[in-house]
Design a protein around this motif. Structure first.
Motif, PDB file in Angstrom:
ATOM      1  N   TYR A 192      -3.378 -16.578  33.802  1.00 44.67           N
ATOM      2  CA  TYR A 192      -4.657 -17.048  34.332  1.00 44.67           C
ATOM      3  C   TYR A 192      -5.851 -16.297  33.740  1.00 44.67           C
ATOM      4  O   TYR A 192      -6.829 -16.907  33.297  1.00 44.67           O
ATOM      5  CB  TYR A 192      -4.660 -16.907  35.853  1.00 44.67           C
ATOM      6  CG  TYR A 192      -5.978 -17.240  36.505  1.00 44.67           C
ATOM      7  CD1 TYR A 192      -6.394 -18.565  36.626  1.00 44.67           C
ATOM      8  CD2 TYR A 192      -6.810 -16.231  36.994  1.00 44.67           C
ATOM      9  CE1 TYR A 192      -7.613 -18.879  37.228  1.00 44.67           C
ATOM     10  CE2 TYR A 192      -8.019 -16.537  37.595  1.00 44.67           C
ATOM     11  CZ  TYR A 192      -8.417 -17.867  37.707  1.00 44.67           C
ATOM     12  OH  TYR A 192      -9.614 -18.168  38.289  1.00 44.67           O
ATOM     13  N   LYS A 193      -5.781 -14.974  33.740  1.00 45.16           N
ATOM     14  CA  LYS A 193      -6.911 -14.174  33.279  1.00 45.16           C
ATOM     15  C   LYS A 193      -7.264 -14.493  31.834  1.00 45.16           C
ATOM     16  O   LYS A 193      -8.444 -14.503  31.458  1.00 45.16           O
ATOM     17  CB  LYS A 193      -6.584 -12.683  33.431  1.00 45.16           C
ATOM     18  CG  LYS A 193      -7.748 -11.757  33.165  1.00 45.16           C
ATOM     19  CD  LYS A 193      -7.359 -10.322  33.453  1.00 45.16           C
ATOM     20  CE  LYS A 193      -8.521  -9.375  33.189  1.00 45.16           C
ATOM     21  NZ  LYS A 193      -8.145  -7.956  33.467  1.00 45.16           N
ATOM     22  N   ALA A 194      -6.247 -14.775  31.027  1.00 43.14           N
ATOM     23  CA  ALA A 194      -6.487 -15.106  29.626  1.00 43.14           C
ATOM     24  C   ALA A 194      -7.113 -16.488  29.489  1.00 43.14           C
ATOM     25  O   ALA A 194      -8.071 -16.686  28.745  1.00 43.14           O
ATOM     26  CB  ALA A 194      -5.186 -15.031  28.839  1.00 43.14           C
ATOM     27  N   VAL A 195      -6.566 -17.468  30.217  1.00 40.34           N
ATOM     28  CA  VAL A 195      -7.102 -18.824  30.156  1.00 40.34           C
ATOM     29  C   VAL A 195      -8.549 -18.830  30.629  1.00 40.34           C
ATOM     30  O   VAL A 195      -9.408 -19.529  30.074  1.00 40.34           O
ATOM     31  CB  VAL A 195      -6.251 -19.788  31.010  1.00 40.34           C
ATOM     32  CG1 VAL A 195      -6.884 -21.178  31.048  1.00 40.34           C
ATOM     33  CG2 VAL A 195      -4.838 -19.890  30.440  1.00 40.34           C
ATOM     34  N   LEU A 196      -8.844 -18.037  31.628  1.00 40.65           N
ATOM     35  CA  LEU A 196     -10.191 -17.975  32.194  1.00 40.65           C
ATOM     36  C   LEU A 196     -11.219 -17.560  31.151  1.00 40.65           C
ATOM     37  O   LEU A 196     -12.379 -17.967  31.215  1.00 40.65           O
ATOM     38  CB  LEU A 196     -10.192 -16.987  33.363  1.00 40.65           C
ATOM     39  CG  LEU A 196     -11.469 -16.884  34.202  1.00 40.65           C
ATOM     40  CD1 LEU A 196     -11.798 -18.230  34.837  1.00 40.65           C
ATOM     41  CD2 LEU A 196     -11.293 -15.817  35.274  1.00 40.65           C
TER      42      LEU A 196
END
Length: 285
Positions: A192-196
């Protein structure tokens, strides 16, 4: 001239009173105690690992350990480097250069070992480069440590290899079809943190794919961000979030002990803190 006992009390008071800032007098007191009472300072550093002190005070403490004349204190500081995140370590290196005017060889060796360990874990390196790339670049460049080929390509050459998270995110950023985005996130297991970082706006399908592998603690951490992106507005996605919230986390978070009680009690605890084998060894007086 103040006695060791008076200096110990003074340092402890200063650390408690200034958890998130370091007035010049407090920084100077750290240095005085580290030089005049190294056995106590070593125990104080170890005690602080399991007792809440401010990050700024901890960074000053580690800088003093690393810059100490005592090889044993420098060794203790070097071992604690491995517990830091790159932004903290970068701050300490700046402190060493600015306040002490030197980077001891033992510190450079410890940071090299730290970076090589990170390089040996590609997934962890990639996430760290995403969240703290500037700090990593400062450590490599500031200490003249040559990165390995993969780290160099990601941080400095801006030409990440195909197996890297940076490359996958560049590909995802170029993908406009929502279905293809979801397939790409799923097939590459991008967190998630990367996609964000590349998709500030997400559709319910991608949100569901990203939330499903999260632990309950991760959902708790990301909940404000998930709410902002509408995770609770869609019934199916909201159900996944609620299920995570209702499930007990498999691993309880380890918390530090708050600093409380009288100063004498704290000093007793510090002086009772065992030192590692080969660290100093003199009796605390």
């Amino acid at each position: 001239m103040k006695t060791n006992q008076e200096l110990r009390i003074g340092l402890l008071k200063a650390v408690i009173a200034n958890p998130h800032q370091a007035p010049t007098a407090v920084a100077a007191l750290h240095r005085v105690v580290a030089v005049s009472d190294p056995d106590f300072y070593a125990r104080f550093a170890l005690w602080s690992n399991s007792n809440t002190i401010g990050q700024v005070q901890r960074e000053i403490m580690l800088a003093n350990l690393l810059a100490a004349e005592s090889p044993q204190l420098r060794q203790l500081g070097a071992t604690q480097i491995m517990t830091l995140v790159p932004t903290q370590l970068s701050t300490i290196i700046k402190l060493l250069k600015g306040e002490f005017g030197k980077i001891p060889r033992s510190t450079r060796t410890a940071v090299t070992r730290y970076l090589r360990g990170l390089e040996s874990l590609p997934d962890q390196f990639d996430m760290t480069a995403l969240s703290a790339g500037g700090a990593l670049k400062h450590l490599y460049a500031g200490l003249r440590i040559k990165p390995d080929t993969r780290a160099d390509a990601i941080l400095f050459k801006k030409n990440p290899p195909e197996d890297s998270l940076a490359y996958k995110l560049k590909t995802l950023l170029k993908t406009e079809d929502l279905g293809e985005q979801a397939d790409f996130v799923l097939s590459n297991q991008i967190p998630y943190k990367a996609v964000l970082s590349v998709l500030p706006s997400m559709n319910p399908v991608i949100l569901a794919l990203l939330i499903a592998p999260m632990t309950p603690d991760e959902v708790k951490t990301h909940l404000p961000s998930l709410k902002t992106r509408g995770a609770l507005d869609h019934p199916a996605v909201r159900a996944i979030v609620r299920e995570k919230q209702n499930r007990n986390s498999a691993t309880a978070a380890q918390s530090t002990k708050p600093i409380h009680g009288e100063l004498d009690q704290k000093l007793t605890e510090i002086l009772a803190t065992p030192l590692p084998v080969n660290t100093l060894g003199a009796k605390a007086g």
